[in-house]
Scaffold this active site. Structure first.
Site, PDB file in Angstrom:
ATOM      1  N   ARG A 112       5.953  15.638  28.938  1.00  0.00           N
ATOM      2  CA  ARG A 112       7.628  15.907  29.137  1.00  0.00           C
ATOM      3  C   ARG A 112       8.272  15.981  27.734  1.00  0.00           C
ATOM      4  O   ARG A 112       8.376  15.507  26.797  1.00  0.00           O
ATOM      5  CB  ARG A 112       7.551  14.801  29.772  1.00  0.00           C
ATOM      6  CG  ARG A 112       9.597  15.574  29.843  1.00  0.00           C
ATOM      7  CD  ARG A 112      11.021  14.252  31.013  1.00  0.00           C
ATOM      8  NE  ARG A 112      11.691  14.594  30.651  1.00  0.00           N
ATOM      9  CZ  ARG A 112      13.296  13.949  29.866  1.00  0.00           C
ATOM     10  NH1 ARG A 112      13.124  13.037  29.480  1.00  0.00           N
ATOM     11  NH2 ARG A 112      13.555  14.566  30.198  1.00  0.00           N
ATOM     12  N   HIS A 154      17.890  20.357  26.453  1.00  0.00           N
ATOM     13  CA  HIS A 154      17.912  18.607  26.559  1.00  0.00           C
ATOM     14  C   HIS A 154      18.958  18.170  24.907  1.00  0.00           C
ATOM     15  O   HIS A 154      18.763  18.236  24.179  1.00  0.00           O
ATOM     16  CB  HIS A 154      16.988  17.466  25.763  1.00  0.00           C
ATOM     17  CG  HIS A 154      16.943  16.284  25.500  1.00  0.00           C
ATOM     18  ND1 HIS A 154      15.349  15.172  26.966  1.00  0.00           N
ATOM     19  CD2 HIS A 154      17.271  14.888  24.843  1.00  0.00           C
ATOM     20  CE1 HIS A 154      16.135  13.833  25.498  1.00  0.00           C
ATOM     21  NE2 HIS A 154      16.903  14.587  25.225  1.00  0.00           N
ATOM     22  N   GLU A 207      19.708  13.803  30.984  1.00  0.00           N
ATOM     23  CA  GLU A 207      21.149  12.875  31.349  1.00  0.00           C
ATOM     24  C   GLU A 207      22.423  13.225  30.744  1.00  0.00           C
ATOM     25  O   GLU A 207      23.062  13.257  29.860  1.00  0.00           O
ATOM     26  CB  GLU A 207      20.898  12.784  30.150  1.00  0.00           C
ATOM     27  CG  GLU A 207      19.342  11.529  30.307  1.00  0.00           C
ATOM     28  CD  GLU A 207      19.324  10.596  28.979  1.00  0.00           C
ATOM     29  OE1 GLU A 207      20.470  10.390  28.225  1.00  0.00           O
ATOM     30  OE2 GLU A 207      18.230   9.771  29.473  1.00  0.00           O
ATOM     31  N   ASN A 224      16.253   8.363  34.508  1.00  0.00           N
ATOM     32  CA  ASN A 224      15.934   7.507  33.415  1.00  0.00           C
ATOM     33  C   ASN A 224      16.269   6.285  33.259  1.00  0.00           C
ATOM     34  O   ASN A 224      17.489   5.953  33.724  1.00  0.00           O
ATOM     35  CB  ASN A 224      16.420   8.064  31.775  1.00  0.00           C
ATOM     36  CG  ASN A 224      15.651   9.971  31.390  1.00  0.00           C
ATOM     37  OD1 ASN A 224      13.925  10.059  32.223  1.00  0.00           O
ATOM     38  ND2 ASN A 224      16.499  10.508  30.869  1.00  0.00           N
ATOM     39  N   TYR A 231      17.593   2.644  31.369  1.00  0.00           N
ATOM     40  CA  TYR A 231      16.938   1.844  30.583  1.00  0.00           C
ATOM     41  C   TYR A 231      17.804   0.186  29.996  1.00  0.00           C
ATOM     42  O   TYR A 231      17.198  -0.500  29.452  1.00  0.00           O
ATOM     43  CB  TYR A 231      17.455   2.734  28.634  1.00  0.00           C
ATOM     44  CG  TYR A 231      16.534   3.662  28.176  1.00  0.00           C
ATOM     45  CD1 TYR A 231      16.040   3.142  27.418  1.00  0.00           C
ATOM     46  CD2 TYR A 231      17.261   4.836  28.715  1.00  0.00           C
ATOM     47  CE1 TYR A 231      14.625   4.557  27.342  1.00  0.00           C
ATOM     48  CE2 TYR A 231      16.536   5.988  28.339  1.00  0.00           C
ATOM     49  CZ  TYR A 231      15.429   6.079  27.414  1.00  0.00           C
ATOM     50  OH  TYR A 231      14.331   6.634  26.918  1.00  0.00           O
ATOM     51  N   GLU A 240      12.217   8.398  32.010  1.00  0.00           N
ATOM     52  CA  GLU A 240      11.792   7.944  30.574  1.00  0.00           C
ATOM     53  C   GLU A 240      12.024   6.832  30.756  1.00  0.00           C
ATOM     54  O   GLU A 240      13.337   6.186  31.812  1.00  0.00           O
ATOM     55  CB  GLU A 240      13.847   8.558  30.040  1.00  0.00           C
ATOM     56  CG  GLU A 240      13.284  10.061  29.310  1.00  0.00           C
ATOM     57  CD  GLU A 240      14.520   9.973  28.144  1.00  0.00           C
ATOM     58  OE1 GLU A 240      15.113   9.039  27.636  1.00  0.00           O
ATOM     59  OE2 GLU A 240      14.378  11.452  28.366  1.00  0.00           O
TER      60      GLU A 240
HETATM   61  O1  IFM Z   1      16.281   9.023  22.639  1.00  0.00           O
HETATM   62  C1  IFM Z   1      16.553   9.245  23.917  1.00  0.00           C
HETATM   63  C2  IFM Z   1      16.926  10.501  24.302  1.00  0.00           C
HETATM   64  O2  IFM Z   1      16.761  11.421  23.989  1.00  0.00           O
HETATM   65  C3  IFM Z   1      17.395  10.482  25.996  1.00  0.00           C
HETATM   66  N1  IFM Z   1      17.022   9.113  26.251  1.00  0.00           N
HETATM   67  C4  IFM Z   1      17.335   7.876  26.023  1.00  0.00           C
HETATM   68  C5  IFM Z   1      17.040   7.467  24.748  1.00  0.00           C
HETATM   69  C6  IFM Z   1      17.056   6.264  24.442  1.00  0.00           C
HETATM   70  O3  IFM Z   1      18.506   6.438  23.258  1.00  0.00           O
END
Ligand code: IFM
Length: 446
Positions: A73, A117, A162, A290, A292, A351
């Site tokens: 990706r 992006h 995002e 995504n 985190y 992600e």
């Molecule tokens: O680096 C970023 C990415 O560009 C978008 N998602 C989160 C990642 C980590 O912060």
């Protein structure tokens, strides 16, 4: 466990890795301007050179082969394709992605490009950027150009990465380009409404230019938990969930912004014209998620923001170098919630990864046990989500390479490959081999 055809990938983004910002006719992007503005980026770093992937991409594809990657990706830099955003096409820019796609396919790696992006052409920002309703048509035109060029070979497309960041970090907090800071959410909401229109207009264009292709969008989502069981904190968690998750997903899947947040926003809600919500909710083939960290909040009547909430950093929890809580269970929770609430045809984890303060040892290797542990735990959580019915089709680790981490510059390292920026030497970290084993085993490893 994961299905046999599960897609194991890695993700990157154009401005974070490509460099070569002035080469072969590329126009300026909002991130070129922002990163060169004093005080915006840690250590005054810029993406001018980044990982110089523009010149090193054959070597980077070799790394992907070694890893056993099934899919890659990446994102396409709009200002390489149309330098002023909506005029002359730059054939040299297209040629770069043409070659990248061809070399990926030769290596047996499926390309999954993202169209946006975050690197909007600067010339378009000067016309109002995403605050200008015409931006939806600028993006539709760019989508048409790039999908005509690559659509014979690329069959999986992502429109935006995002929306949370594009709206809130760029047009509310001001920490991302173009750096607009306001207490009110008015601009963020209007920008989001316009790029959601752009997304909705892009879907049929992708399908028309790229036969039998699949198209979706990528949302960063985070389960929102109340810090205590009190009714006030639980209500705050619902309000923040409205901002963080439902505000972004509801329009796409339900064709309406969530009523509770619209009521909170009052006059700061977006201007919506007749037919907009039908365009925005154009059916997609998949949703990218995504993940985190989770979000923990409590009630705060004194907050200047309409959620009236405070974000809580729980003590004594493991954290990454970004300060983000390591909470793998949240990945399972968010995927099963998405499945139940929105029922997308397919989901990709587009992600997931962590920043670790890595160093190359005297022996020339990088030991990053926290990242290996992070990957294993989150892949296990993804497996649990599959077992509980989430239609998860793939997982993309963030990131293949250390790269330009936006406002943090090169200070934070997310890669499974170490990049020594002065020499551009790539060194696979221990976690690279952990991920290689995960891919080889189609899932969990000891
Ligand atoms: O680096 C970023 C990415 O560009 C978008 N998602 C989160 C990642 C980590 O912060």
């Amino acid at each position: 466990m994961f299905p046999k055809d599960f897609v194991w990938g890695c993700a990157t983004a154009s401005y974070q890795i490509e460099g070569a910002v002035k080469e072969d006719g590329r126009g300026a992007s909002i991130w070129d301007i922002f990163s060169h503005t004093p005080g915006k980026i840690m250590n005054s770093d810029t993406g001018d050179a980044a990982c110089d992937h523009y010149h090193h991409y054959p070597e980077d594809i070799q790394l992907m082969k070694t890893l056993g990657l099934k899919a890659y990706r990446f994102s396409i830099a709009w200002p390489r394709i149309i330098p002023d955003g909506n005029g002359q096409i730059n054939e040299s820019g297209i040629a770069f992605y043409d070659s990248l796609v061809d070399k990926l396919l030769e290596a047996g790696i499926t390309p999954y490009p993202t169209l946006y992006h975050w690197d909007m052409p600067q010339a378009l920002d000067e016309k109002g950027g995403w605050l200008n309703r015409e931006s939806a048509d600028w993006f539709a035109n760019y989508t048409d150009v790039i999908t005509r060029a690559l659509g014979d070979r690329v069959k999986n497309w992502m429109t935006f990465n995002e929306p949370y960041c594009i709206a809130y970090l760029s047009y509310h907090e001001g920490v991302h380009a173009p750096g607009h800071k306001h207490v009110s959410y008015r601009e963020a909401n209007q920008a989001l409404h316009h790029f959601y229109l752009a997304h909705g207009k892009a879907i049929p264009i992708i399908h028309a230019n790229s036969s039998a292709s699949k198209a979706g969008i990528v949302l960063s989502l985070s389960p929102v938990h109340a810090v205590t069981d009190s009714e006030a904190d639980k209500a705050a968690a619902v309000r923040v969930d409205g901002k963080t998750n439902r505000w972004l997903a509801d329009p796409l899947f339900k064709g309406a912004y969530p009523a509770d947040r619209l009521a909170l926003l009052g006059a700061d809600g977006p201007d919506i014209q007749a037919g907009d919500m039908e365009i925005i909710s154009t059916p997609m083939d998949f949703l990218g998620v995504n993940y985190y960290f989770r979000t923990v909040v409590g009630d705060d009547p004194n907050s200047p923001f309409v959620e009236k909430a405070r974000y809580v950093d729980l003590p004594d929890v493991p954290r990454t170098d970004m300060g983000w809580e390591i909470y793998p269970e949240g990945l399972r929770e968010i995927l099963t919630w998405v499945q139940q609430e929105y029922n997308p045809p397919e989901i990709y984890m587009t992600e997931n990864g962590c920043a670790v303060p890595d160093e190359v040892t005297a022996e020339g290797v990088v030991h990053d046990p926290p990242r290996s542990a992070y990957l294993k735990a989150h892949v296990a959580a993804a497996a649990a989500a599959v077992e509980q019915g989430a239609c998860l089709k793939g997982y993309f680790a963030w990131s293949l390479l250390d790269n330009f981490e936006w406002a943090f510059g090169y200070d934070r390292r997310f890669g499974i490959t170490y990049v020594d920026y002065p020499t551009q030497k790539r060194t696979p970290k221990d976690s690279f081999y952990t991920y290689q084993a995960i891919i080889r085993n189609n899932g969990l490893v000891e």
